[in-house]
Design a protein around this motif. Structure first.
Motif, PDB file in Angstrom:
ATOM      1  N   GLN A 197      36.936  45.654  -6.845  1.00  0.00           N
ATOM      2  CA  GLN A 197      37.905  45.363  -7.911  1.00  0.00           C
ATOM      3  C   GLN A 197      39.252  46.019  -7.631  1.00  0.00           C
ATOM      4  OE1 GLN A 197      34.802  46.929 -10.369  1.00  0.00           O
ATOM      5  NE2 GLN A 197      35.286  45.413 -11.947  1.00  0.00           N
ATOM      6  N   VAL A 198      39.221  47.290  -7.210  1.00  0.00           N
ATOM      7  CA  VAL A 198      40.440  48.026  -6.842  1.00  0.00           C
ATOM      8  C   VAL A 198      40.140  48.699  -5.507  1.00  0.00           C
ATOM      9  CG1 VAL A 198      42.115  49.773  -7.545  1.00  0.00           C
ATOM     10  CG2 VAL A 198      40.802  48.553  -9.285  1.00  0.00           C
ATOM     11  N   SER A 199      40.793  48.217  -4.448  1.00  0.00           N
ATOM     12  CA  SER A 199      40.524  48.799  -3.128  1.00  0.00           C
ATOM     13  C   SER A 199      41.076  50.219  -3.069  1.00  0.00           C
ATOM     14  CB  SER A 199      41.174  47.947  -2.035  1.00  0.00           C
ATOM     15  OG  SER A 199      42.583  48.066  -2.127  1.00  0.00           O
ATOM     16  N   ASP A 200      40.644  50.993  -2.066  1.00  0.00           N
ATOM     17  CA  ASP A 200      41.184  52.346  -1.890  1.00  0.00           C
ATOM     18  C   ASP A 200      42.706  52.299  -1.736  1.00  0.00           C
ATOM     19  OD1 ASP A 200      38.676  53.457  -2.078  1.00  0.00           O
ATOM     20  OD2 ASP A 200      38.377  53.648   0.088  1.00  0.00           O
ATOM     21  N   GLU A 201      43.186  51.269  -1.007  1.00  0.00           N
ATOM     22  CA  GLU A 201      44.640  51.159  -0.789  1.00  0.00           C
ATOM     23  C   GLU A 201      45.350  50.889  -2.119  1.00  0.00           C
ATOM     24  OE1 GLU A 201      42.305  49.530   0.975  1.00  0.00           O
ATOM     25  OE2 GLU A 201      42.465  50.806   2.754  1.00  0.00           O
TER      26      GLU A 201
END
Ligand code: HEC
Ligand code: HEC
Length: 226
Positions: free
Chosen positions: A128-132
């Motif tokens: 859903q929310v990448s590390d980047e």
């Protein structure tokens, strides 16, 4: 009804964000489509929530001039509760200048302290929310001006845990009557290491690069006036 409020809120926040960023109307249209897709999840949380009072929401049309527009993931997934500019709403805390490791733990694991806020912080996985994207969100939140007063610094760095009024907040540890030496020791040293899940035992350490010695004295003055 609640769904209409949620969508209206998101669309209003997105419209406000657009003023601050360099994003085009086309971007906004894409973002609104995305918000519609994401709405059922937000709705589920809002169902249990009191209807937000529009007057309490931050002024989305007036972001700090020097800060660029928020990352798209923020607008789609976070702004509805934490505010278009990270200043918080009745549904989620102010998040400017996050403590990275702790903030990342909350996002990846979610958190729900009963009775504190009427919404739930869900866990967001890398799909859903990448590390980047998360790093971009935290970098953006860090770009906001450091508050210049003791009250502002306290609200930015301490209030989510000890309460905006300093009377204990979600961790149940009041600031009233705390000595300057105790405040200096706790702010510099923290408590509980990396035991992020322990809401009543974990406090992050803040180095002088985050809160300077002079700023720490301003916070001490603010606490003395509580
Ligand atoms: C439905 C509303 C809602 C949404 C959407 C939401 N949050 Fe939250 N968030 C909350 C609430 C409520 C809390 C407080 C949880 C608690 O302590 O019980 C919270 C807490 C947090 C905290 C910890 C703050 C602190 O000082 O303890 C972080 C970091 C955070 N959220 C980041 C995010 C990010 C990043 C997103 C988007 C990917 C997001 N949130 C989306 C409601 C939301
Ligand atoms: C993420 C939550 C969190 C944040 C943010 C936080 N604290 Fe704390 N703080 C705690 C917890 C939990 C304790 C209790 C720790 C314990 O008893 O082991 C605590 C304890 C303290 C104490 C010691 C109280 C006593 O029992 O003598 C002081 C002073 C204090 N905090 C000041 C601050 C100040 C000032 C800030 C902002 C710069 C701040 N805290 C930010 C969670 C937090």
């Amino acid at each position: 009804m609640v769904r209409g409020v949620a969508l209206g809120l998101i669309v209003a926040l997105l419209a406000g964000c657009d003023d601050g960023g360099g994003s085009s109307a086309e971007d906004a249209a894409v973002a609104v489509d995305g918000a519609v897709d994401a709405a059922p999840m937000v709705d589920a949380e809002l169902d249990a929530a009191a209807q937000p009072d529009a007057a309490d929401l931050p002024d989305a049309a007036a972001p700090d001039a020097e800060v660029g527009g928020p990352p798209v993931a923020w607008r789609l997934l976070c702004a509805a509760c934490h505010g278009a500019n990270g200043a918080g709403t009745d549904l989620g805390y102010e998040l400017r200048h996050p403590v990275r490791d702790y903030a990342e733990w909350v996002v990846r694991n979610g958190r729900d302290m009963p009775g504190e806020l009427p919404a739930t912080m869900l866990a967001y996985g890398p799909d859903q929310v990448s590390d980047e994207e998360l790093t971009a969100i935290f970098d953006w939140l860090d770009d906001f001006n450091q508050p210049a007063t003791g009250t502002g610094l306290y609200l930015d760095y301490c209030a989510n845990c000890h309460g905006r009024d300093g009377r204990g907040g979600v961790v149940g540890v009041t600031m009233v009557g705390r000595t300057a030496s105790s405040i200096r020791r706790h702010v510099r040293g923290g408590e509980g290491g990396r035991n992020y899940p322990l809401r009543r035992l974990y406090m992050p350490a803040f180095g002088a690069d985050v809160i300077s010695d002079a700023e720490l004295e301003l916070i001490i003055d603010h606490v003395a006036g509580l």
